[in-house]
Structures are given as C-alpha cells and as structure tokens.
Design a protein around this motif. Structure first.
Motif, PDB file in Angstrom:
ATOM      1  N   LEU A  96       0.824  -1.207   0.000  1.00 32.05           N
ATOM      2  CA  LEU A  96       0.000   0.000   0.000  1.00 32.05           C
ATOM      3  C   LEU A  96       0.861   1.261   0.000  1.00 32.05           C
ATOM      4  CD1 LEU A  96      -2.748  -1.057   2.586  1.00 32.05           C
ATOM      5  CD2 LEU A  96      -3.000  -0.907   0.110  1.00 32.05           C
ATOM      6  N   ALA A  97       2.003   1.208   0.679  1.00 30.33           N
ATOM      7  CA  ALA A  97       2.867   2.391   0.777  1.00 30.33           C
ATOM      8  C   ALA A  97       3.307   2.886  -0.593  1.00 30.33           C
ATOM      9  CB  ALA A  97       4.089   2.068   1.637  1.00 30.33           C
ATOM     10  N   PHE A 102       3.873   7.316  -4.695  1.00 31.80           N
ATOM     11  CA  PHE A 102       3.775   7.798  -6.071  1.00 31.80           C
ATOM     12  C   PHE A 102       2.591   8.731  -6.295  1.00 31.80           C
ATOM     13  CE2 PHE A 102       6.552   4.159  -6.489  1.00 31.80           C
ATOM     14  CZ  PHE A 102       7.515   4.641  -7.358  1.00 31.80           C
ATOM     15  N   GLN A 103       1.727   8.866  -5.298  1.00 30.02           N
ATOM     16  CA  GLN A 103       0.628   9.832  -5.401  1.00 30.02           C
ATOM     17  C   GLN A 103       0.829  11.011  -4.442  1.00 30.02           C
ATOM     18  OE1 GLN A 103      -3.389   8.312  -5.896  1.00 30.02           O
ATOM     19  NE2 GLN A 103      -2.622   6.266  -6.382  1.00 30.02           N
ATOM     20  N   GLY A 104       2.055  11.155  -3.935  1.00 27.89           N
ATOM     21  CA  GLY A 104       2.429  12.357  -3.215  1.00 27.89           C
ATOM     22  C   GLY A 104       2.018  12.432  -1.757  1.00 27.89           C
ATOM     23  N   LYS A 105       1.619  11.318  -1.168  1.00 29.82           N
ATOM     24  CA  LYS A 105       1.223  11.295   0.249  1.00 29.82           C
ATOM     25  C   LYS A 105       2.355  10.658   1.063  1.00 29.82           C
ATOM     26  CE  LYS A 105      -2.928  12.807  -0.853  1.00 29.82           C
ATOM     27  NZ  LYS A 105      -3.394  14.167  -0.468  1.00 29.82           N
ATOM     28  N   ILE A 110       5.208   6.753   4.827  1.00 32.62           N
ATOM     29  CA  ILE A 110       6.161   6.442   5.893  1.00 32.62           C
ATOM     30  C   ILE A 110       5.469   5.677   7.012  1.00 32.62           C
ATOM     31  CG2 ILE A 110       7.593   7.474   7.705  1.00 32.62           C
ATOM     32  CD1 ILE A 110       8.224   9.727   5.694  1.00 32.62           C
ATOM     33  N   GLU A 111       4.261   6.094   7.364  1.00 34.41           N
ATOM     34  CA  GLU A 111       3.497   5.407   8.416  1.00 34.41           C
ATOM     35  C   GLU A 111       3.244   3.946   8.053  1.00 34.41           C
ATOM     36  OE1 GLU A 111      -1.121   5.366   9.987  1.00 34.41           O
ATOM     37  OE2 GLU A 111      -0.288   7.274   9.268  1.00 34.41           O
ATOM     38  N   LEU A 112       2.837   3.702   6.804  1.00 36.33           N
ATOM     39  CA  LEU A 112       2.568   2.330   6.355  1.00 36.33           C
ATOM     40  C   LEU A 112       3.862   1.511   6.286  1.00 36.33           C
ATOM     41  CD1 LEU A 112      -0.035   3.095   3.555  1.00 36.33           C
ATOM     42  CD2 LEU A 112      -0.480   1.826   5.648  1.00 36.33           C
ATOM     43  N   ALA A 113       4.932   2.133   5.814  1.00 33.66           N
ATOM     44  CA  ALA A 113       6.205   1.418   5.704  1.00 33.66           C
ATOM     45  C   ALA A 113       6.711   0.983   7.075  1.00 33.66           C
ATOM     46  CB  ALA A 113       7.242   2.297   5.009  1.00 33.66           C
TER      47      ALA A 113
END
Length: 264
Positions: A96-97, A102-105, A110-113
């Motif tokens: 998901l990260a 790639f969509q600028g969020k 970083i939170e998902l990673a």
C-alpha cells in the motif's frame, strides 16, 4: 478450522454409535461447543481471505501493470488488520505504501512502511520506501540514511541499488561512494543485466567530474558498461564522453556537420 471439523467428526461418530443416553447428552454438549467455536473461526478465515484477495490486486499492479495510480479511496478499504505476507513475504502495508509514495502522500507512506517493517523486518523494503518518501519530501539526509541502510542490508535488490544511486546524486556524494556500490554488487545479476544501474553510474562519473579529468578507472568502467550493453545509446554516449573527452567529441561533431554539408 480443519482440526475442529476433524474432532467434530469423531464426536459425531461416538454419538451415533453409542447406546448410553448420558454419554449422548455429554457428546451433544461437546458438539455445541465445537460448533460455536466455528463461528469466530469462520469470521477470521473470511478476513484472511479478503486480505489475500486484496493483495492479488496489489500484486498485479506491482508486477504486471507497473502502475500505482489506483485511487487511494479504493485501497483505503483494503483489509490490513488480518495481514498475510505475500508469496514474496512482502507485507500488505508495504504494498500500500507504494501508492502513497507515487501519489504524493509521503507522510502516510512512511506510516505504512513502518508498519510493514514490524510485519517483516528482514526485507528492508520499509527502509527503502521510507528513503523514497523522504527523497520526495526533499529531506535528503534522512533519505540517505534509510536508503543506505536498505542497500547495505539487501545489496542485491535492484530497487535498493538504483534508488541509493539516485540519493547519492541528490546528496552530491563523492564518486567513491558510487564505486563502492560496484565493488559490492560485482558478479551479481544486477551488475550484468541491470542497464539502469550502469546508466546511473556513468552519469555519476560525468557529473561528479564536471565533464572532464576522467581517470583510467573511469574509462575502464565506461568500457565495461559498453561491453555489457553494446546497443544502448545512452551508455554509448556516456562512454564516448568519458573515454575521449568533451573536447574530442565537440571536434568530432563539427567534422560530422561539415561532412554532411558536402552532400547537401
């Protein structure tokens, strides 16, 4: 779940083969207990199935389509509470990260990673993704820290290698750091097959040396790149610049132009 069904089958066997009324009553209670246990187990199995189904869409985007433009509103509904590792041991959080990067969020990425690192800390994919996110946030020092860590722990991952090269370029790192990458991955598949790696490295030679003062080692590396990828136009152009120098190329280009005018 299979074990419970197995035990339930054994209980049913004793229930129908027994002639003792008291034993039958006890068996009925056992049947009820096992049936009740199936309810939460079925719920968990459904969630796990949903997670695997969602991962299949992400797998296709990553490996087949090479596209992370799927709307974020769609992937926000994907199942993550019952996380399963994919066939490559890649946590769904890391999958998901990529979309958020790639969509600028970047903060969400970083939170998902970081969550993905908890699910599987041995891939160092999270460090690579965090490095990418910080790069897009223009925080080059943090990007360098995480990207270098990902490369050092998993140096034969092509994504880790090429991304680290990009960070070195943004950091204006000395050529020695680029050369250390070559020494690390020498004799690997990346060295012999990854054209992006070689384009990045030749570009680093040219830019760090400011288009001049190339050493014999620089020329040897440039010749090695052409030997491995003789048909790649970008590599051939960098090779000529490094081996012959910009002055010789300028002179050669002028001669070519003069020669063409003779046939106009």
């Amino acid at each position: 779940m299979i074990n419970i069904l197995f035990y339930l089958a054994i209980i049913n066997h004793y229930y129908f083969s027994s002639f003792n009324p008291k034993l039958k009553i006890s068996i009925k209670y056992l049947q009820l207990i096992f049936i009740l246990l199936l309810i939460p187990i079925n719920f968990h199995n459904y969630k796990i199935f949903q997670n695997l189904k969602d991962q299949m869409f992400l797998f296709l985007d990553y490996n087949i389509n090479k596209d992370f433009s799927r709307p974020l509103t769609e992937i926000e509904g994907f199942e993550t509470q019952y996380d399963n590792l994919s066939v490559s041991a890649f946590p769904i959080y890391n999958e998901l990260a990529n979309y958020y990067i790639f969509q600028g969020k970047q903060d969400k990425a970083i939170e998902l990673a970081r969550k993905g690192r908890k699910a599987n800390p041995f891939l160092y994919a999270s460090e690579n993704q965090i490095g990418q996110a910080y790069y897009f946030k223009n925080n080059i020092d943090s990007a360098y820290y995480y990207s270098k860590l990902a490369f050092e722990k998993r140096p034969f991952n092509s994504a880790h290698v090429t991304h680290f090269q990009k960070i070195l370029y943004a950091k204006k790192a000395p050529l020695e750091e680029y050369n250390q990458i070559i020494e690390t991955i020498k004799d690997s598949k990346i060295y012999y097959e990854n054209v992006t790696f070689w384009v990045n490295h030749l570009q680093a030679i040219v830019y760090t040396k400011n288009y001049s003062n190339f050493t014999e080692n620089d020329k040897e590396i440039a010749n090695e790149a052409v030997k491995l990828f003789p048909k790649n136009k970008t590599i051939k152009a960098f090779n000529k610049l490094i081996v012959f120098g910009i002055g010789v190329l300028d002179y050669s280009n002028r001669v070519d132009l003069d020669a063409k005018k003779l046939f106009e």
